[in-house]
Design an enzyme around this catalytic site. Structure first.
Site, mmCIF file in Angstrom:
data_model
loop_
_atom_site.group_PDB
_atom_site.id
_atom_site.type_symbol
_atom_site.label_atom_id
_atom_site.label_comp_id
_atom_site.label_asym_id
_atom_site.label_seq_id
_atom_site.Cartn_x
_atom_site.Cartn_y
_atom_site.Cartn_z
ATOM 1 N N SER A 297 0.837 -1.193 0.000
ATOM 2 C CA SER A 297 0.000 0.000 0.000
ATOM 3 C C SER A 297 0.878 1.252 0.000
ATOM 4 C CB SER A 297 -0.971 -0.023 1.185
ATOM 5 O OG SER A 297 -1.938 0.991 1.090
ATOM 6 N N GLU B 47 -2.320 -2.450 -8.038
ATOM 7 C CA GLU B 47 -3.561 -2.586 -7.270
ATOM 8 C C GLU B 47 -3.853 -1.240 -6.624
ATOM 9 O OE1 GLU B 47 -4.002 -2.671 -3.612
ATOM 10 O OE2 GLU B 47 -1.996 -1.812 -3.458
ATOM 11 N N HIS C 126 -5.416 -5.022 -1.423
ATOM 12 C CA HIS C 126 -6.204 -4.635 -0.259
ATOM 13 C C HIS C 126 -7.440 -5.500 -0.020
ATOM 14 C CE1 HIS C 126 -3.818 -0.944 -0.707
ATOM 15 N NE2 HIS C 126 -4.138 -0.672 0.548
#
Length: 314
Positions: A121, A219, A284
């Site tokens: 992330s 992502e 996620h």
């Protein structure tokens, strides 16, 4: 200093029971109870977690940060330079890592014994900086306070095997949801992570010039379709996708209608003419595998798999 996407990176030794690992928080605030639960799991694996002194400190004014920039830098730098630690693991993502990159003493980090780094992330920018500045392979993996790590056994087991038994997790996919977007096979070094962080790093001193020759992993979370379009278009217009070998797409959690997201991905990525696979499951979502970055792999879009040439750790 930037490194070619095709240049080999140094892989770190696998972890062993008894290894000490540093837990740091370069990004968002860390819930204490979730940290305790995550640290307990790491101890069950035989590791000895050392939590940075400022991991639970609140920022005096900005609630979206774990603590002050100076404290987050100090924890990260001291953990990296601690010769008794075998790895540095981020407690969580969120936002804030970009604020500390330019405050780190990269010469000191380079002189220290190499460390394995784990996170994803917001930590995408640290993966990129470690790759470009230190020449080290890293692990794009779940963090101890995230829901996937705490609540999903498959996520925990894949990370555990990636850390201790890396030769057992060489292939990612296919998943029940994975689809071939553009057929074909591609070979290259893995790189990437969070789309919005990759786009926001363009033009900075830590960003690689392009994804040329690499297998790009992408992502994101909480990005509506138009925002995904904008982020991909920024990377396309700036030439970052030029020469990319293949693209593996992960989860797009809370990004709106999956059909609309898929339409944007096809519109922006199909014209590149390289193999592309959708929904390989990393990112996620409620369950996520761990993926080495900076390690050569084959993306087989027809089989919907990503297979590493060698384990992420030695």
């Amino acid at each position: 200093m930037s490194r070619s996407t095709t240049a080999a990176l140094t892989r770190l030794p696998r972890l062993r029971p008894g290894d000490r690992v540093g837990i740091v928080a370069p990004s968002g605030p860390v819930p204490e109870e979730r940290l305790k639960a995550g640290v307990a799991i790491l101890r069950e694996w035989g590791l000895e977690p050392h939590v940075g002194p400022h991991v639970l400190d609140p920022h005096p004014a900005l609630g979206h940060l774990a603590s002050t920039d100076e404290h987050r830098v100090r924890d990260l730098q001291e953990a990296w330079c601690d010769p008794t630690l075998a790895a540095v693991i981020s407690a969580r993502g969120g936002y804030g890592t970009q604020r500390v990159l330019d405050l780190l003493d990269w010469d000191r980090l380079r002189e220290a014994a190499p460390k394995l780094f784990v996170g994803y992330s917001d930590l995408t920018v640290l993966h990129e900086a470690v790759s470009q500045r230190l020449g080290l392979a890293t692990l794009h993996g779940p963090m101890p306070t995230t829901a996937a790590f705490l609540e999903d056994e498959a996520t925990r087991e894949h990370l555990r095997r990636s850390l201790f038994e890396p030769e057992t997790v060489l292939t990612i996919g296919p998943t029940a949801e994975s689809r071939t977007l553009v057929p074909g096979r591609a070979h290259g070094m893995t790189l990437g992570g969070n789309l919005s962080l990759l786009a926001s790093e363009r033009g900075t001193s830590h960003a690689r010039p392009s994804a040329a020759g690499g297998i790009l992993l992408l992502e994101d979370i909480d990005q509506p379709p138009y925002s995904i379009d904008r982020l991909l278009t920024q990377l396309l217009r700036s030439g970052w996708f030029d020469g990319v070998a293949g693209i593996a797409l992960g989860s797009w959690t809370a990004c709106g209608d999956p059909e609309e997201v898929g339409a944007v991905l096809r519109d922006r990525l199909e014209p590149l003419g390289v193999p592309v696979v959708e929904e390989l499951g990393f990112g996620h979502g409620p369950s996520t595998p761990t993926l080495p970055l900076g390690v050569p792999a084959v993306l087989d879009a027809d089989a919907r798999t990503l297979t590493y040439d060698e384990p992420g750790l030695l």
